[in-house]
Design a protein around this motif. Sequence first.
Motif, PDB file in Angstrom:
ATOM      1  N   VAL A 253      50.166  42.552  31.402  1.00 47.26           N
ATOM      2  CA  VAL A 253      49.760  41.784  31.646  1.00 47.26           C
ATOM      3  C   VAL A 253      48.789  42.307  32.126  1.00 47.26           C
ATOM      4  CG1 VAL A 253      49.704  39.332  32.982  1.00 47.26           C
ATOM      5  CG2 VAL A 253      51.639  40.071  31.627  1.00 47.26           C
ATOM      6  N   LEU A 254      47.817  42.005  31.711  1.00 50.99           N
ATOM      7  CA  LEU A 254      46.302  42.619  32.490  1.00 50.99           C
ATOM      8  C   LEU A 254      46.306  41.779  33.977  1.00 50.99           C
ATOM      9  CD1 LEU A 254      43.869  44.107  32.080  1.00 50.99           C
ATOM     10  CD2 LEU A 254      42.678  42.650  31.410  1.00 50.99           C
ATOM     11  N   TYR A 311      38.445  47.834  36.955  1.00 54.26           N
ATOM     12  CA  TYR A 311      38.786  47.342  37.811  1.00 54.26           C
ATOM     13  C   TYR A 311      40.698  46.782  38.356  1.00 54.26           C
ATOM     14  CZ  TYR A 311      35.004  44.399  38.577  1.00 54.26           C
ATOM     15  OH  TYR A 311      34.213  43.885  39.565  1.00 54.26           O
ATOM     16  N   THR A 312      41.466  47.582  37.099  1.00 53.71           N
ATOM     17  CA  THR A 312      42.737  47.076  37.510  1.00 53.71           C
ATOM     18  C   THR A 312      43.774  48.490  37.509  1.00 53.71           C
ATOM     19  OG1 THR A 312      43.382  47.022  34.541  1.00 53.71           O
ATOM     20  CG2 THR A 312      42.614  45.033  35.638  1.00 53.71           C
ATOM     21  N   GLY A 313      43.084  49.894  37.116  1.00 63.69           N
ATOM     22  CA  GLY A 313      43.720  50.844  37.520  1.00 63.69           C
ATOM     23  C   GLY A 313      44.214  51.339  35.453  1.00 63.69           C
ATOM     24  N   GLN A 314      45.034  50.372  35.212  1.00 60.98           N
ATOM     25  CA  GLN A 314      45.806  50.155  33.970  1.00 60.98           C
ATOM     26  C   GLN A 314      45.225  50.988  32.815  1.00 60.98           C
ATOM     27  OE1 GLN A 314      46.423  45.433  34.995  1.00 60.98           O
ATOM     28  NE2 GLN A 314      47.874  46.229  33.500  1.00 60.98           N
ATOM     29  N   THR A 315      46.287  52.106  32.237  1.00 58.76           N
ATOM     30  CA  THR A 315      45.898  52.524  31.054  1.00 58.76           C
ATOM     31  C   THR A 315      45.921  52.059  29.809  1.00 58.76           C
ATOM     32  OG1 THR A 315      48.215  54.016  31.315  1.00 58.76           O
ATOM     33  CG2 THR A 315      46.194  54.627  32.388  1.00 58.76           C
ATOM     34  N   LEU A 317      45.462  48.751  27.779  1.00 58.83           N
ATOM     35  CA  LEU A 317      44.453  47.740  27.568  1.00 58.83           C
ATOM     36  C   LEU A 317      44.690  46.472  26.473  1.00 58.83           C
ATOM     37  CD1 LEU A 317      41.660  48.779  29.504  1.00 58.83           C
ATOM     38  CD2 LEU A 317      44.435  47.901  30.533  1.00 58.83           C
ATOM     39  N   ARG A 318      44.970  45.800  25.946  1.00 56.98           N
ATOM     40  CA  ARG A 318      45.276  44.571  25.137  1.00 56.98           C
ATOM     41  C   ARG A 318      43.924  43.711  25.259  1.00 56.98           C
ATOM     42  NH1 ARG A 318      50.785  45.367  23.748  1.00 56.98           N
ATOM     43  NH2 ARG A 318      51.433  47.174  24.627  1.00 56.98           N
ATOM     44  N   VAL A 319      43.112  43.813  24.396  1.00 55.49           N
ATOM     45  CA  VAL A 319      41.853  42.816  24.560  1.00 55.49           C
ATOM     46  C   VAL A 319      42.491  41.628  22.859  1.00 55.49           C
ATOM     47  CG1 VAL A 319      39.439  42.766  24.080  1.00 55.49           C
ATOM     48  CG2 VAL A 319      40.708  44.015  25.654  1.00 55.49           C
ATOM     49  N   GLY A 320      42.187  40.164  22.825  1.00 58.51           N
ATOM     50  CA  GLY A 320      41.524  40.084  22.089  1.00 58.51           C
ATOM     51  C   GLY A 320      40.758  39.585  21.418  1.00 58.51           C
ATOM     52  N   LEU A 394      50.575  38.672  24.815  1.00 59.91           N
ATOM     53  CA  LEU A 394      49.597  39.626  24.247  1.00 59.91           C
ATOM     54  C   LEU A 394      48.334  40.163  25.125  1.00 59.91           C
ATOM     55  CD1 LEU A 394      51.038  39.269  20.794  1.00 59.91           C
ATOM     56  CD2 LEU A 394      51.455  40.969  22.429  1.00 59.91           C
ATOM     57  N   PHE A 395      47.947  38.987  24.648  1.00 58.86           N
ATOM     58  CA  PHE A 395      45.920  39.449  25.953  1.00 58.86           C
ATOM     59  C   PHE A 395      45.937  38.677  27.070  1.00 58.86           C
ATOM     60  CE2 PHE A 395      45.554  36.943  22.208  1.00 58.86           C
ATOM     61  CZ  PHE A 395      44.489  36.696  22.276  1.00 58.86           C
ATOM     62  N   GLN A 396      45.156  38.497  27.999  1.00 50.42           N
ATOM     63  CA  GLN A 396      44.565  37.513  28.735  1.00 50.42           C
ATOM     64  C   GLN A 396      43.429  37.713  28.266  1.00 50.42           C
ATOM     65  OE1 GLN A 396      47.864  39.785  29.921  1.00 50.42           O
ATOM     66  NE2 GLN A 396      48.118  38.354  28.515  1.00 50.42           N
ATOM     67  N   VAL A 397      42.711  38.391  28.180  1.00 53.82           N
ATOM     68  CA  VAL A 397      41.171  38.640  27.682  1.00 53.82           C
ATOM     69  C   VAL A 397      40.944  38.571  26.449  1.00 53.82           C
ATOM     70  CG1 VAL A 397      41.440  39.882  30.791  1.00 53.82           C
ATOM     71  CG2 VAL A 397      40.966  41.443  28.120  1.00 53.82           C
ATOM     72  N   MET A 398      39.572  38.597  26.425  1.00 52.12           N
ATOM     73  CA  MET A 398      39.039  38.464  25.383  1.00 52.12           C
ATOM     74  C   MET A 398      37.619  38.713  25.071  1.00 52.12           C
ATOM     75  SD  MET A 398      39.284  36.778  21.675  1.00 52.12           S
ATOM     76  CE  MET A 398      40.332  34.986  22.004  1.00 52.12           C
ATOM     77  N   TYR A 399      37.030  39.672  23.816  1.00 52.76           N
ATOM     78  CA  TYR A 399      35.856  39.574  24.058  1.00 52.76           C
ATOM     79  C   TYR A 399      35.196  39.313  22.173  1.00 52.76           C
ATOM     80  CZ  TYR A 399      31.712  42.693  22.651  1.00 52.76           C
ATOM     81  OH  TYR A 399      31.171  43.015  22.525  1.00 52.76           O
ATOM     82  N   ASN A 400      34.114  37.990  22.007  1.00 58.24           N
ATOM     83  CA  ASN A 400      34.497  38.346  20.781  1.00 58.24           C
ATOM     84  C   ASN A 400      32.140  38.706  21.599  1.00 58.24           C
ATOM     85  OD1 ASN A 400      33.284  37.530  18.990  1.00 58.24           O
ATOM     86  ND2 ASN A 400      32.829  34.646  19.222  1.00 58.24           N
ATOM     87  N   HIS A 401      31.928  39.279  19.508  1.00 58.06           N
ATOM     88  CA  HIS A 401      30.241  40.067  19.178  1.00 58.06           C
ATOM     89  C   HIS A 401      29.835  39.177  18.040  1.00 58.06           C
ATOM     90  CE1 HIS A 401      26.991  42.463  19.230  1.00 58.06           C
ATOM     91  NE2 HIS A 401      27.067  42.337  18.334  1.00 58.06           N
ATOM     92  N   GLN A 402      29.280  38.228  18.389  1.00 57.50           N
ATOM     93  CA  GLN A 402      27.841  38.281  16.523  1.00 57.50           C
ATOM     94  C   GLN A 402      26.794  38.551  16.790  1.00 57.50           C
ATOM     95  OE1 GLN A 402      28.913  33.837  18.923  1.00 57.50           O
ATOM     96  NE2 GLN A 402      29.708  32.895  16.561  1.00 57.50           N
ATOM     97  N   PRO A 403      26.167  38.741  15.322  1.00 53.64           N
ATOM     98  CA  PRO A 403      25.346  40.100  14.940  1.00 53.64           C
ATOM     99  C   PRO A 403      24.571  39.299  15.207  1.00 53.64           C
ATOM    100  CG  PRO A 403      27.338  40.993  13.578  1.00 53.64           C
ATOM    101  CD  PRO A 403      27.736  39.817  14.738  1.00 53.64           C
ATOM    102  N   GLU A 404      24.584  37.960  14.580  1.00 56.69           N
ATOM    103  CA  GLU A 404      23.385  36.944  14.014  1.00 56.69           C
ATOM    104  C   GLU A 404      23.619  35.535  14.924  1.00 56.69           C
ATOM    105  OE1 GLU A 404      19.566  35.660  15.060  1.00 56.69           O
ATOM    106  OE2 GLU A 404      19.843  37.795  14.117  1.00 56.69           O
TER     107      GLU A 404
END
Length: 716
Positions: A253-254, A311-315, A317-320, A394-404
Amino acid sequence: MNAEDSLKLARRFIGLPLEKRQMFLAALQREGVDFSRFPIPAGVEAEDRQALSYAQQRMWFLWHLDPQSGAYNLPAAVRLSGRLNQPALEQAFASLIERHETLRTVFQQQPDDSLLQVPLQQPLDIQRIDLNTLPAAERELRVAAAAEEQSLLPFDLANGPLLRVRLLQLAEEEHVLLLTLHHIVSDGWSMNVLIDEFCRFYDAHDQRQEAELPPMPVQYSDYALWQRRWLEAGEQQRQLDYWLAQMGDEHPVLELPLDRPRPVLPSHRGRRHERVVDAALVEQLRGVARQHGVTLFMLLLGAFNVLLHRYTGQTDLRVGVPIANRNRREIEGLIGFFVNTQVLRVQLDAQTSFTDLLGAIKETALGAQAHQDLPFERLVEALKLERSLSYNPLFQVMYNHQPEVADVTSLKVGSGLELGVIEWESRSTQFDLSLDTYEKAGQLHAAFTYASDLFDGATIERMARHWTHLLHSIVNDPQQRVGEIALLQAQELEQLTQDWGRHDAVWPSARAVHELFEAQAAQTPNAIALIFDGQQQTYAQLNARANRLARTLVAQGVGPEVLVGVALDRGMELIAAILAVLKAGGAYVPLDPQYPRERLLCMIEDSGSRLLLSQSHLLERLPVPHNVRSLCLDQAEAWACSDDSNPQRTVWADNLAYVMFTSGSTGRPKGVGISHGALSKHAFASQHYYGLNAADRALQFATFNFDAFGEQLFGP
């Protein structure tokens, strides 16, 4: 193979039993034919035609856990400026519902516990609220409140409707349209489809014409049936094998630094912090991405992982990362729940260079893209994770990128009606933290959405500043190691390293705590020092007892840097023993008699103690090595008639006062040495922090194996 033949084969495939479908796919693979490129046939009859898609099944399960939650609502607020034809607006929504099967669907559990999509019979009821008579400032407040209320209001998936529309009138030619859909029938892409088609239908009805929209090639139920048939025939297992290998056996867990403890049942309430990234910085980021052969998405994901690591020191990492899952022409214009979630695992440490990190992320992202069809729900089930309602699996943070991202403000209907977006900070969120980056109207925007249960707004604003500064640091030197990339601006760094380290208080660290105790005993000899189990001792009595024992310890070779094990029951003898070791110039090693024998033996051996202070009834339980002498404090005292004056034993601030062993939860326990100077400073800091004086009493509740014991003993 032409399109017509492909469609016939797809229809035939869907109607086959599972075993024959598996053989069919195997035959296509031998010929190098990718079935995923076959068209989705419409209207194929099947017993399970009305069954839910994999994504819908999981969404129904999550809703069923908390039906009163608005966590999976998709809200939008659109400002309508200009003449509004309300009948045309109603007709536009009616046309949308007729065109898209999902907008007239509910989900009901059958007597055999199966779930089916069921048609909703009732028409859409558009609620109207007239705010025209209110003052302008109050109108805007009411709009914001109504938007937030609608965004959090729960849906009833069994009875519907799952599209909610409210129209607020602010003036004759000023309205706000509040739209909310449940995620089980929609996603972000669908919202754009809905707004675009609404405009076209509204235009047509306003002009009393037919809307010129192409016919729908398929409906969502066609897609759900096709997806189940294809994945069940073997594709699901192939992709699942890939993801299981990617995820490994451990799923940490992050542990972001939180402002509040994680609640057992989260409220899913969140807020949103937005900012625009400087245009010059964006161009530099694009340049770095081109230089290393990655996309802007990969570079920004790498930067986000660096932020999380720092921020966490964890090595590990799982990002949704959500994917639109609209890689087929026939489903591009559908309103429905298509979006899938992938978990991108990144391993890094402080010595990893950012360029190496980019290479790893590129490989991970391309692998995920080649295995993007496995529903996230199937991965969660296969891993058999221990489920918790307090955080996402499985993950507690999400990253989403939309080009346009489509700019709604650029849309105009034929009647001259102009559209504008209304934003508000409050959100519902399923994750601890989400970062959305999107390009709109030539600018790169970043939005941090965070769980209000866990974070304060100031914390996320600071995190956003660190992320931005991290991006500047990366473009200045992409070869840097992750641990060297600057997060802090010069002013914040100076504040942390210099300003906050200054104080006016002067701690008398030159005097050890036992010397300070001696001074207190001389000043108030008859004051009560200890109370335990109906007994009490004055400062003079406790000091004299400790002095007699200290002289005995000195005679046995105890002095500076000599470690003495202390294994005693809680009571007055324990306090006297600790003071005696310190007065003798030595350092004590706390040994809790309740600890397992293996741990106690480890601590005695690692500390190098050659003398153990204990009690007769404890010795038989203690693993005392043959080369360690024992002194039982409950036996006849050989030191009873010893000199009880303060021994003249000199210790320095850097000499050891005690050695505390770690819990050993990640391996063998490790001893941590605490000096006399550090203990003295901590005692004075505690006294000043809590504002303690002679009238106060301190409850000694901490076990003496923890640092809090020293604070409670010497702080008062």
